[in-house]
Design a protein around this motif. Structure first.
Motif, mmCIF file in Angstrom:
data_model
loop_
_atom_site.group_PDB
_atom_site.id
_atom_site.type_symbol
_atom_site.label_atom_id
_atom_site.label_comp_id
_atom_site.label_asym_id
_atom_site.label_seq_id
_atom_site.Cartn_x
_atom_site.Cartn_y
_atom_site.Cartn_z
ATOM 1 N N LEU A 73 73.625 -3.558 118.728
ATOM 2 C CA LEU A 73 73.716 -3.811 117.294
ATOM 3 C C LEU A 73 72.697 -2.974 116.524
ATOM 4 N N ALA A 74 71.517 -2.796 117.091
ATOM 5 C CA ALA A 74 70.511 -1.957 116.442
ATOM 6 C C ALA A 74 70.992 -0.516 116.350
ATOM 7 N N GLU A 75 71.659 -0.049 117.399
ATOM 8 C CA GLU A 75 72.212 1.310 117.373
ATOM 9 C C GLU A 75 73.282 1.428 116.286
ATOM 10 N N ALA A 76 74.113 0.378 116.181
ATOM 11 C CA ALA A 76 75.147 0.391 115.157
ATOM 12 C C ALA A 76 74.542 0.373 113.759
ATOM 13 N N ALA A 77 73.438 -0.379 113.589
ATOM 14 C CA ALA A 77 72.774 -0.459 112.289
ATOM 15 C C ALA A 77 72.230 0.894 111.866
ATOM 16 N N ALA A 78 71.755 1.680 112.848
ATOM 17 C CA ALA A 78 71.217 2.997 112.523
ATOM 18 C C ALA A 78 72.309 3.919 111.976
ATOM 19 N N ARG A 79 73.553 3.691 112.436
ATOM 20 C CA ARG A 79 74.662 4.523 111.985
ATOM 21 C C ARG A 79 75.259 4.017 110.677
ATOM 22 N N THR A 80 75.247 2.688 110.506
ATOM 23 C CA THR A 80 75.871 2.077 109.324
ATOM 24 C C THR A 80 74.913 1.062 108.735
ATOM 25 N N PRO A 81 73.950 1.490 107.939
ATOM 26 C CA PRO A 81 72.887 0.593 107.459
ATOM 27 C C PRO A 81 73.391 -0.602 106.650
ATOM 28 N N LEU A 82 74.531 -0.479 105.956
ATOM 29 C CA LEU A 82 75.006 -1.559 105.105
ATOM 30 C C LEU A 82 75.983 -2.496 105.807
ATOM 31 N N LEU A 83 76.187 -2.290 107.091
ATOM 32 C CA LEU A 83 77.110 -3.122 107.860
ATOM 33 C C LEU A 83 76.605 -4.552 107.961
ATOM 34 N N ARG A 84 77.481 -5.518 107.666
ATOM 35 C CA ARG A 84 77.166 -6.930 107.852
ATOM 36 C C ARG A 84 77.839 -7.420 109.126
ATOM 37 N N VAL A 85 77.054 -8.071 109.986
ATOM 38 C CA VAL A 85 77.579 -8.528 111.267
ATOM 39 C C VAL A 85 77.393 -10.025 111.397
ATOM 40 N N HIS A 86 78.452 -10.694 111.821
ATOM 41 C CA HIS A 86 78.385 -12.106 112.207
ATOM 42 C C HIS A 86 78.399 -12.113 113.743
ATOM 43 N N ARG A 87 77.287 -12.450 114.330
ATOM 44 C CA ARG A 87 77.200 -12.387 115.794
ATOM 45 C C ARG A 87 77.580 -13.727 116.398
ATOM 46 N N GLY A 88 78.572 -13.696 117.296
ATOM 47 C CA GLY A 88 79.083 -14.920 117.889
ATOM 48 C C GLY A 88 78.380 -15.293 119.176
ATOM 49 N N ALA A 89 78.642 -16.507 119.621
ATOM 50 C CA ALA A 89 78.095 -17.015 120.876
ATOM 51 C C ALA A 89 78.951 -16.539 122.047
ATOM 52 N N THR A 90 78.382 -16.607 123.227
ATOM 53 C CA THR A 90 79.142 -16.285 124.439
ATOM 54 C C THR A 90 80.290 -17.273 124.617
ATOM 55 N N LEU A 91 81.263 -16.925 125.430
ATOM 56 C CA LEU A 91 82.426 -17.785 125.652
ATOM 57 C C LEU A 91 82.024 -19.124 126.270
ATOM 58 N N GLY A 92 81.113 -19.058 127.226
ATOM 59 C CA GLY A 92 80.733 -20.287 127.915
ATOM 60 C C GLY A 92 79.313 -20.697 127.594
ATOM 61 N N PRO A 93 79.030 -21.967 127.888
ATOM 62 C CA PRO A 93 79.962 -22.954 128.441
ATOM 63 C C PRO A 93 80.874 -23.537 127.374
ATOM 64 N N HIS A 94 82.064 -23.967 127.831
ATOM 65 C CA HIS A 94 83.035 -24.584 126.939
ATOM 66 C C HIS A 94 84.019 -25.367 127.819
ATOM 67 N N PRO A 95 84.409 -26.573 127.404
ATOM 68 C CA PRO A 95 85.336 -27.371 128.225
ATOM 69 C C PRO A 95 86.653 -26.662 128.530
ATOM 70 N N LEU A 96 87.135 -25.833 127.612
ATOM 71 C CA LEU A 96 88.398 -25.142 127.852
ATOM 72 C C LEU A 96 88.309 -24.144 129.015
ATOM 73 N N LEU A 97 87.112 -23.674 129.327
ATOM 74 C CA LEU A 97 86.982 -22.759 130.460
ATOM 75 C C LEU A 97 87.258 -23.492 131.766
ATOM 76 N N VAL A 98 86.875 -24.763 131.853
ATOM 77 C CA VAL A 98 87.198 -25.555 133.040
ATOM 78 C C VAL A 98 88.707 -25.763 133.127
ATOM 79 N N THR A 99 89.347 -25.986 131.994
ATOM 80 C CA THR A 99 90.805 -26.090 131.979
ATOM 81 C C THR A 99 91.438 -24.807 132.494
ATOM 82 N N ALA A 100 90.880 -23.658 132.102
ATOM 83 C CA ALA A 100 91.387 -22.370 132.584
ATOM 84 C C ALA A 100 91.155 -22.219 134.087
ATOM 85 N N LEU A 101 90.005 -22.671 134.572
ATOM 86 C CA LEU A 101 89.736 -22.617 136.012
ATOM 87 C C LEU A 101 90.759 -23.450 136.781
ATOM 88 N N GLU A 102 91.074 -24.635 136.254
ATOM 89 C CA GLU A 102 92.060 -25.488 136.915
ATOM 90 C C GLU A 102 93.449 -24.847 136.847
#
Length: 237
Positions: A73-102
């Motif tokens: 993200l820092a590298e991206a900021a250097a290229r696009t200083p006005l870029l706004r980023v909403h940074r998300g969480a990792t996929l896990g843990p989440h109950p639906l991942l256990v459903t996918a495992l099953e």
């Protein structure tokens, strides 16, 4: 944003997963980026945008999400200083991942919650103990809410027990049947090694990787919505 691999199956699986997201939410433009081994980089994927949600296609919070992604993200900021980023969480843990495992175990012919079946949940493993503890926590919660003989965690690298050692331990402890559930997003080196070594150790079944399971797509969309509702960050945040 996925880890990336030299194995072309990994990128194909990521695209299959994102295609599920595109079909579910066609109004959302979806771009792919990789931390390593495959193009495009995050900076390339963000090129031309003024706002984006960056979502890690990672199953646990570890080095890649804590260090590598902020660096990208820092590298991206250097290229696009006005870029706004909403940074998300990792996929896990989440109950639906256990459903996918099953789901993947069912596809491999394993009856969900079979009391005569011990499940080994196998992640890639991390030098970050918190990430490994998260996987152990997923295994523990899965065991508590199901009828399996047991559910225990193992790690393909960087931590103990190894998958093959855990399979042997469970068989020696009297488990009638041992099956393996890879806690992996895509095929590649680790998935191949887990399958080979655990079958040799006596596992009866090794399920497929999570891949383009609909549950993963649902989690990804949820993470997207959470990112947009969260505090806006600059690309260096």
């Amino acid at each position: 944003m996925a880890h990336g691999s030299r194995d072309p199956r990994a990128a194909a699986t990521v695209e299959d997963l994102l295609d599920v997201v595109r079909r579910a939410r066609p109004e959302i433009p979806v771009r792919t980026a990789y931390l390593d081994h495959a193009p495009p980089t995050l900076a390339m994927a963000l090129s031309g945008l003024t706002e984006a949600a960056v979502l890690p296609l990672l199953l646990t919070e570890a080095y890649h999400s804590r260090v590598d992604i902020p660096g990208a993200l820092a590298e991206a900021a250097a290229r696009t200083p006005l870029l706004r980023v909403h940074r998300g969480a990792t996929l896990g843990p989440h109950p639906l991942l256990v459903t996918a495992l099953e789901r993947r175990l069912t596809e491999a012919g394993v009856e969900p919650g079979d009391p005569d079946t011990a499940v080994v949940l196998v992640s890639a493993g991390s030098s970050d103990r918190r990430a490994n503890a998260t996987v152990a926590g997923v295994a523990g919660e899965w065991a508590r809410r199901s009828g399996w003989w047991s559910v225990t965690a193992a790690y393909a690298s960087a931590a103990e027990p190894t998958p093959e050692r855990e399979v042997r331990r469970l068989l020696a402890a009297g488990a009638p049947r041992v099956v393996v559930a890879p806690y992996l997003l895509a095929p590649g080196h680790f998935a191949d090694k887990i399958r080979r070594d655990t079958l040799a150790a006596g596992a009866e079944v090794v399920a497929g990787v999570l891949g383009a399971a609909p549950e993963l797509a649902a989690v990804l969309i949820e993470r997207y919505e959470q990112a947009l509702l969260g505090t806006e960050r600059s690309a260096t945040a």
